[in-house]
Design a protein around this motif. Structure first.
Motif, PDB file in Angstrom:
ATOM      1  N   TYR B  36      -6.923   4.617   5.833  1.00 26.02           N
ATOM      2  CA  TYR B  36      -7.098   3.885   7.316  1.00 26.02           C
ATOM      3  C   TYR B  36      -7.119   5.025   8.386  1.00 26.02           C
ATOM      4  N   ARG B  38      -5.896   5.304  12.575  1.00 28.99           N
ATOM      5  CA  ARG B  38      -5.305   4.559  13.569  1.00 28.99           C
ATOM      6  C   ARG B  38      -5.323   5.592  14.842  1.00 28.99           C
ATOM      7  N   PRO B  44      -5.303  -0.440  13.317  1.00 31.75           N
ATOM      8  CA  PRO B  44      -5.911   0.326  12.176  1.00 31.75           C
ATOM      9  C   PRO B  44      -7.376   0.086  11.579  1.00 31.75           C
ATOM     10  N   LEU B  46      -9.939   0.443   8.761  1.00 32.95           N
ATOM     11  CA  LEU B  46     -10.381   0.700   7.216  1.00 32.95           C
ATOM     12  C   LEU B  46     -11.574   1.850   7.114  1.00 32.95           C
ATOM     13  N   HIS B  49     -12.096   2.484   0.516  1.00 26.67           N
ATOM     14  CA  HIS B  49     -11.503   1.776  -0.256  1.00 26.67           C
ATOM     15  C   HIS B  49     -11.812   1.953  -1.733  1.00 26.67           C
ATOM     16  N   TYR B  87      -3.733   7.096   7.399  1.00 24.96           N
ATOM     17  CA  TYR B  87      -2.637   6.588   6.157  1.00 24.96           C
ATOM     18  C   TYR B  87      -3.542   6.281   5.175  1.00 24.96           C
ATOM     19  N   GLN B  89      -2.903   4.212   1.694  1.00 31.83           N
ATOM     20  CA  GLN B  89      -2.449   3.029   0.960  1.00 31.83           C
ATOM     21  C   GLN B  89      -2.870   2.780  -0.496  1.00 31.83           C
ATOM     22  N   TYR B  91      -2.992  -0.151  -3.622  1.00 31.25           N
ATOM     23  CA  TYR B  91      -2.602  -1.626  -3.595  1.00 31.25           C
ATOM     24  C   TYR B  91      -3.076  -1.889  -5.348  1.00 31.25           C
ATOM     25  N   ASN B  93      -0.339  -2.006  -7.022  1.00 31.27           N
ATOM     26  CA  ASN B  93       0.882  -2.809  -7.009  1.00 31.27           C
ATOM     27  C   ASN B  93       1.039  -3.468  -5.577  1.00 31.27           C
ATOM     28  N   TRP B  94       2.176  -4.320  -5.041  1.00 23.03           N
ATOM     29  CA  TRP B  94       2.170  -4.654  -3.631  1.00 23.03           C
ATOM     30  C   TRP B  94       2.015  -3.371  -2.967  1.00 23.03           C
ATOM     31  N   PRO B  95       1.419  -3.574  -1.694  1.00 25.95           N
ATOM     32  CA  PRO B  95       0.903  -2.386  -1.099  1.00 25.95           C
ATOM     33  C   PRO B  95       1.922  -1.546  -0.537  1.00 25.95           C
ATOM     34  N   PHE B  97       2.134   2.189   1.925  1.00 21.93           N
ATOM     35  CA  PHE B  97       1.518   3.256   2.747  1.00 21.93           C
ATOM     36  C   PHE B  97       2.195   4.365   2.587  1.00 21.93           C
ATOM     37  N   GLN B  99       3.001   8.102   4.923  1.00 23.07           N
ATOM     38  CA  GLN B  99       3.761   8.420   6.181  1.00 23.07           C
ATOM     39  C   GLN B  99       2.789   8.643   7.240  1.00 23.07           C
TER      40      GLN B  99
END
Lengths: 120, 106
Positions: B36, B38, B44, B46, B49, B87, B89, B91, B93-95, B97, B99
């Motif tokens: 992403y 920002r 943010p 995208l 992916h 950033y 990320q 996904y 597993n549960w997302p 990010f 730093q």
């Protein structure tokens, strides 16, 4: 055009509750899972919660389990986050985001965010 | 939780030069990796992916690569409007990010 507009943020005392809303437009809302993601000013992003298109599946990051509840109203194209027992560390900019591959996927569209401040 | 580590923290690049950003996962996330962008005051955006698939409307100068635990975002010819925080990320597993890497125009 996909639009996500958050509302409901504000100043709240520790231990109190707040309900965030997200109004969605420009896409078929009940075709998509949705998420809440937050960012503490000056810090990184944190996924908070996700919900499937039909509300059958919800998930939360560990720090908010038992305190936050995610929900949606597909008839109103709206997503919600009920936050209770708020703590100072919950203060952040909260984003509503569309998740095209499930509640735990990446997010392809984000709102502008609503700011939550927790202070006495 | 899967920990995502980005490097460097800040990258200063001249316009037209290549910018290379790294992201490392604490365990394999397969190709379940997104990037992403920002900018201040903006939501943010995208970029990438599936580790390497550009999102709709993203310029071709942005490319992603990698799988497993090591990933790279490359901006092939930096433009002034690319100044932002980036950033990664996971996904798988549960997302979670990274730093962030701040890209500055030199």
């Amino acid at each position: 055009e996909v639009q996500l507009v958050e509302s409901g943020g504000g100043l709240v005392q520790p231990g109190r509750s707040l309900r965030l809303s997200c109004a969605a437009s420009g896409f078929i809302f009940d075709d998509y899972a949705m998420q809440w993601v937050r960012q503490v000013p000056g810090k990184g992003l944190e996924w908070v919660s996700g919900i499937s298109w039909n509300s059958a599946t919800t998930a939360y990051t560990d720090s908010v389990k038992g305190r936050f509840t995610i929900s949606r109203d597909n008839a109103k194209n709206s997503l919600y986050l009920q936050m209770s027992s708020l703590r100072a560390e919950d203060a952040a900019l909260y984003y509503c985001a569309r998740a095209p591959y499930g509640s735990g996927s990446f997010a392809d569209y984000w709102g502008q965010g609503t700011l939550v401040t927790v202070s006495s | 939780d899967i920990v995502m580590t980005q490097s460097p923290a800040t990258l200063s690049v001249s316009p037209g030069e290549r910018a290379t950003l790294s992201c490392r996962a604490s365990e394999s996330v397969s190709s379940h990796l997104a990037w992403y962008q920002r900018k201040p005051g903006q939501a943010p955006r995208l970029l990438i992916h599936g580790a390497s698939t550009r999102a709709t409307g993203i310029p071709a100068r942005f490319s992603g690569s990698g799988s497993g635990t090591e990933f790279t975002l490359t901006i092939s010819s930096l433009q002034s409007e690319d100044s932002a925080i980036y950033y990664c990320q996971q996904y798988n597993n549960w997302p979670t990010f990274g730093q962030g890497t701040k890209v500055e125009i030199k």
